[in-house]
Design an enzyme around this catalytic site. Structure first.
Site, mmCIF file in Angstrom:
data_model
loop_
_atom_site.group_PDB
_atom_site.id
_atom_site.type_symbol
_atom_site.label_atom_id
_atom_site.label_comp_id
_atom_site.label_asym_id
_atom_site.label_seq_id
_atom_site.Cartn_x
_atom_site.Cartn_y
_atom_site.Cartn_z
ATOM 1 N N ASP A 116 0.872 -1.162 0.000
ATOM 2 C CA ASP A 116 0.000 0.000 0.000
ATOM 3 C C ASP A 116 0.918 1.224 0.000
ATOM 4 O OD1 ASP A 116 -2.405 1.607 0.423
ATOM 5 O OD2 ASP A 116 -1.686 1.840 2.473
ATOM 6 N N ASP A 125 -0.201 5.103 1.077
ATOM 7 C CA ASP A 125 -0.486 6.006 2.197
ATOM 8 C C ASP A 125 -0.394 5.286 3.531
ATOM 9 O OD1 ASP A 125 -1.203 8.766 1.462
ATOM 10 O OD2 ASP A 125 -2.729 7.839 0.213
#
Length: 299
Positions: free
Chosen positions: A75, A77
């Site tokens: 991922d 963020d």
């Protein structure tokens, strides 16, 4: 969860001061900009990290079963970088501007449980059920623009990221970035972190059939890389992303950058680390390496 402390970005010879509503009101007399538009120039949210709770090490062995490891999916963020304070501050200020929750500022707890990791299209319906969809989408676009201004000034990688990336390159492991963030946000973050050439592919949730928490983005990344879920794992910091990785059939290592360990564990994380220097991670990677060596000898 404790409330966030907001600090002014002042020249070095000034002390840091708390950002208050009185300060913001005083600036309205000298500027016609809405309060949230002043934010990129005056403040950054500094959120309290979650408590470092102990966690069983037994689930680390789930990575060892992946030998030989062929790919790691990240991922963006909150995983590659600590970006949640910027998102939280942008939502906090802009939601108050439009009178959300009666004009009462949202808390960190609300942000973590209801907003973090959720795709913007879903947030449009959740936050603004009575708004026309185009108005809600415009709000989200403005929020992302504010986030990019803030992130451009002060974004930093999660501790130990470079050490992990060096290990990945040394192992010859494939890699992909998989995010619910809008493409401009994702590309900006990768550029700021110097990772434009590190990832083989960038998968955006809104460009898939369904975004996280559905597995579609991670399944797409595996397909692009040509790798089986039996030989890959995921790094995620949100419950939504963790559910997506687990549903795609992969172990997920949770990053407790801001979200509570309990939340990530309940979502299915194999184990949770504080950052990429965490001994639990390196113990798991070393065990995976040993299993791969044994498998190679037996073959």
């Amino acid at each position: 969860m404790q409330s966030a402390t907001f600090l002014l970005r002042l020249p070095q010879h000034h002390s840091h001061l708390c950002l208050s509503d009185r300060f913001l009101r005083s600036h309205r007399s000298t500027s016609t900009c809405p309060k949230w538009k002043l934010a990129s120039r005056i403040a950054v949210a500094r959120m309290s990290p979650p408590a470092n709770n102990s966690h069983s090490l037994s689930s680390e062995s789930s990575l060892a079963a992946l030998a030989p490891l062929e790919a790691i999916l990240f991922d963006i963020d909150g995983t590659l970088c600590d970006s949640d304070p910027f998102h939280y501050y942008a939502f906090r200020e802009m939601l108050q501007e439009v009178g959300f929750n009666g004009g009462i500022l949202i808390t960190e707890e609300f942000y973590v449980k209801k907003i973090s990791g959720i795709h913007n299209e879903e947030l449009c319906h959740f936050l603004f059920p009575d708004w026309e969809i185009q108005k809600a989408r415009k709000f989200m676009e403005d929020k992302e623009e504010m986030f990019r201004r803030l992130a451009s000034e002060k974004l930093e990688p999660v501790k130990g990221l470079q050490k992990l990336l060096k290990w990945i390159e040394g192992q010859g492991v494939r890699r992909a970035a998989v995010t619910n963030a809008p493409r401009p946000n994702a590309e900006l973050i990768l550029s700021l972190l110097g990772l434009n050439d590190f990832f083989e592919t960038l998968v955006i949730g809104s460009e898939c059939g369904r975004a996280k928490p559905f597995p579609d983005p991670y399944l797409k990344a595996l397909k692009v890389l040509g790798v089986s879920e039996k030989h890959a794992f995921v790094f995620e910091d949100s419950a939504s992303g963790t559910k997506a990785g687990v549903t795609a059939g992969m172990p997920v290592v949770g990053l407790g950058t801001r979200n509570p360990e309990k939340l990530l564990t309940e979502a299915g994380a194999a184990f949770v680390i504080t950052d990429f220097l965490n001994p639990k991670l390196w113990k798991a990677l070393e065990e995976l390496e040993k299993n791969a060596e044994v498998a190679g000898i037996e073959a």
